[in-house]
Design a protein around this motif. Structure first.
Motif, PDB file in Angstrom:
ATOM      1  N   ASP A   1      39.366  21.891  70.129  1.00 17.93           N
ATOM      2  CA  ASP A   1      39.675  20.472  69.925  1.00 17.93           C
ATOM      3  C   ASP A   1      40.523  19.906  71.053  1.00 17.93           C
ATOM      4  OD1 ASP A   1      38.240  20.377  67.596  1.00 17.93           O
ATOM      5  OD2 ASP A   1      39.970  20.692  66.285  1.00 17.93           O
ATOM      6  N   HIS A   2      41.456  20.704  71.578  1.00 18.32           N
ATOM      7  CA  HIS A   2      42.347  20.162  72.607  1.00 18.32           C
ATOM      8  C   HIS A   2      41.594  19.877  73.904  1.00 18.32           C
ATOM      9  CE1 HIS A   2      42.376  24.435  73.810  1.00 18.32           C
ATOM     10  NE2 HIS A   2      42.778  24.025  75.005  1.00 18.32           N
ATOM     11  N   ILE A   3      40.541  20.649  74.188  1.00 16.92           N
ATOM     12  CA  ILE A   3      39.726  20.373  75.372  1.00 16.92           C
ATOM     13  C   ILE A   3      38.901  19.105  75.148  1.00 16.92           C
ATOM     14  CG2 ILE A   3      37.852  21.206  76.844  1.00 16.92           C
ATOM     15  CD1 ILE A   3      38.831  24.010  76.447  1.00 16.92           C
ATOM     16  N   ALA A   4      38.372  18.955  73.936  1.00 18.78           N
ATOM     17  CA  ALA A   4      37.619  17.745  73.611  1.00 18.78           C
ATOM     18  C   ALA A   4      38.487  16.500  73.803  1.00 18.78           C
ATOM     19  CB  ALA A   4      37.104  17.809  72.182  1.00 18.78           C
ATOM     20  N   MET A   5      39.720  16.558  73.332  1.00 20.95           N
ATOM     21  CA  MET A   5      40.618  15.410  73.464  1.00 20.95           C
ATOM     22  C   MET A   5      40.942  15.141  74.928  1.00 20.95           C
ATOM     23  SD  MET A   5      40.991  13.822  70.758  1.00 20.95           S
ATOM     24  CE  MET A   5      42.150  12.719  71.562  1.00 20.95           C
TER      25      MET A   5
END
Length: 280
Positions: free
Chosen positions: A150-154
């Protein structure tokens, strides 16, 4: 939940594959001849074309996009989208949904004072190298099995928003507008948007009305039912396109609110007394 409100679609002999990294990021592929949908996106959609071609019909304009193009479709804007493979390649895109939740969080950290653009159109960025680099960097992740962090997506979505703000001075007025549609003048709205095959509930929402209020105000404004008026307006537009612009029935029926050619031909002949092919 899908990041858009899909009104209806027509699919002909086509395999559709969507691979999601997250609910906000997907790789979409149509591998045959033709796909048509009528949508009102609930979120802003940033799209990068890998291959294929798309025609997007909105109330003010019709746009065609092809390989390499990057564009933003704003939320709450009725659109007819017609996708085609091209040059032997499938219709293939990377789609990033810029949700209200993500944009709220982004703009809570940005000190700006902008004038909202209430009804924006499509914003085209051609093949901008910064956006292309950002979106192309997602491709390897689609090829790796496993959960996309998720942190890469954000990080990727935030990067895309930041690039848009760098290259498009007016984009804050679109992305930072979190208001629902206000009550608008009904006649003007319907005259601009009658060609979109939306449920009456959606027409009501986009004009700032409940379904009951929409039907009541419509009767007062047009002295007929919405469905009768919509059918007549679409057929009148069809006759104009056939007679004056010399277009073919198969070219126009999907752009003016009909689900397929046979339905269009039947309604046209019933209304005018002759087939649409007789006008050409």
């Amino acid at each position: 939940m899908n990041p858009f409100y899909e009104l209806n679609f027509t699919l002909y002999d086509m395999e559709h594959i969507s691979k999601y990294l997250t609910p906000e990021i997907k790789l979409s592929c149509y591998d045959d001849k033709f796909f048509k949908s009528e949508v009102v996106f609930d979120q802003h959609m940033l799209i990068w074309f890998i291959s294929g071609e798309t025609k997007i019909v909105q109330s003010e304009t019709t746009c065609t996009f092809k390989t390499g193009d990057i564009f933003l479709i704003p939320r709450n804007k009725p659109s007819t989208i017609i996708n085609y493979p091209k040059d032997g390649l499938p219709h293939k895109t990377v789609v990033m949904s810029l949700t209200s939740k993500i944009l709220h969080e982004f703009y809570s950290k940005v000190n700006i004072n902008v004038k909202a653009i209430s009804i924006p159109g499509i914003r085209s960025y051609s093949d901008h190298p910064l956006l292309r680099s950002c979106l192309a960097s997602l491709i390897p992740y689609f090829e790796i099995e496993g959960v996309f962090p998720d942190h890469i997506a954000m990080l990727k979505i935030t990067e895309a928003i930041s690039i848009l703000r760098t290259i498009d001075p007016g984009i804050d007025g679109v992305l930072a507008n979190f208001e629902d549609p206000h009550k608008v003048e009904l006649v003007s709205f319907m005259e601009k948007n009658y060609m979109f095959n939306m449920p009456l509930e959606k027409f009501g929402y986009l004009t700032g009305r409940s379904l009951t209020s929409f039907k009541r105000d419509f009767k007062k404004a047009f002295d007929t039912t919405p469905q009768k008026w919509l059918t007549q307006k679409r057929l009148e537009l069809a006759h104009y396109e056939l007679a004056e612009k010399k277009r073919k029935p198969a070219e126009i029926c999907y752009e003016i609110g009909f689900e397929n050619l046979s339905h269009f031909s039947y309604a046209f002949k019933k209304h005018f007394g002759y087939a649409p092919t007789s006008v050409m």
